[in-house]
Design an enzyme around this catalytic site. Sequence first.
Site, PDB file in Angstrom:
ATOM      1  CB  ILE A 111      -0.941   0.043   1.222  1.00  0.00           C
ATOM      2  CG1 ILE A 111      -1.845  -1.178   1.247  1.00  0.00           C
ATOM      3  CG2 ILE A 111      -1.759   1.327   1.209  1.00  0.00           C
ATOM      4  CD1 ILE A 111      -2.695  -1.285   2.496  1.00  0.00           C
ATOM      5  CG  HIS A 112       1.786   5.605  -0.581  1.00  0.00           C
ATOM      6  ND1 HIS A 112       1.832   6.216  -1.813  1.00  0.00           N
ATOM      7  CD2 HIS A 112       2.466   6.395   0.261  1.00  0.00           C
ATOM      8  CE1 HIS A 112       2.521   7.335  -1.707  1.00  0.00           C
ATOM      9  NE2 HIS A 112       2.908   7.469  -0.451  1.00  0.00           N
ATOM     10  CG  ASP A 113       5.387   5.196   1.657  1.00  0.00           C
ATOM     11  OD1 ASP A 113       4.423   4.803   2.336  1.00  0.00           O
ATOM     12  OD2 ASP A 113       5.946   6.280   1.851  1.00  0.00           O
ATOM     13  CG  ASP A 114       3.160  -0.423   5.021  1.00  0.00           C
ATOM     14  OD1 ASP A 114       4.271  -0.879   5.346  1.00  0.00           O
ATOM     15  OD2 ASP A 114       2.133  -0.602   5.691  1.00  0.00           O
TER      16      ASP A 114
END
Length: 181
Positions: A111-114
Amino acid sequence: AMGNVVIAAKTGMDWLQRVDWQLTENGTYTHWLSPAGFPVYQPYSKWDTKMVNIEIGRRLRLKIATTPAQVARHRSRNGIAPNFVHSLDSSHMVDTVLKAQAEGITSFAMIHDDYGVHAADTERFFNIIRETFVDMYANKDWLEDWRQQMLALDPELEIPEHPPMGDLDLTVVTESPYFFG
């Protein structure tokens, strides 16, 4: 607060906004290719609208958007910095997944930068995230790349040089225990 704490980030954001403002002045929508090669568009428009009265069991008054009248310059300027950063972050994610797949890691939760992988793959993935980050940024000036793309959209633009690069040794991120998570 960011402008007081992370001065270089604010300087970069201001530069991106100035360039976007120049580009959109002539009605050009800001767009570019991300480092991963994905097209990024900012189709922010001020729309012409018409009011329509209809009756279907009851009377309704609808506002219908017709064709875009012009570029919504303020929205474009406000969106350029986060959209540019997101295009870099997403490109890093793509590079990370491709490298991990090449090394046999095939299950991801992103998720995004996770980033997430199975527990058995975390140690290697921990390093891949950092290695791809260094590979992406250590020898490439993405602000200059973006600047050249904007000049290709409108060669008449008088775009100043981007803010200077700092002197951070990016290879230190390979040793960071808290880099991405």
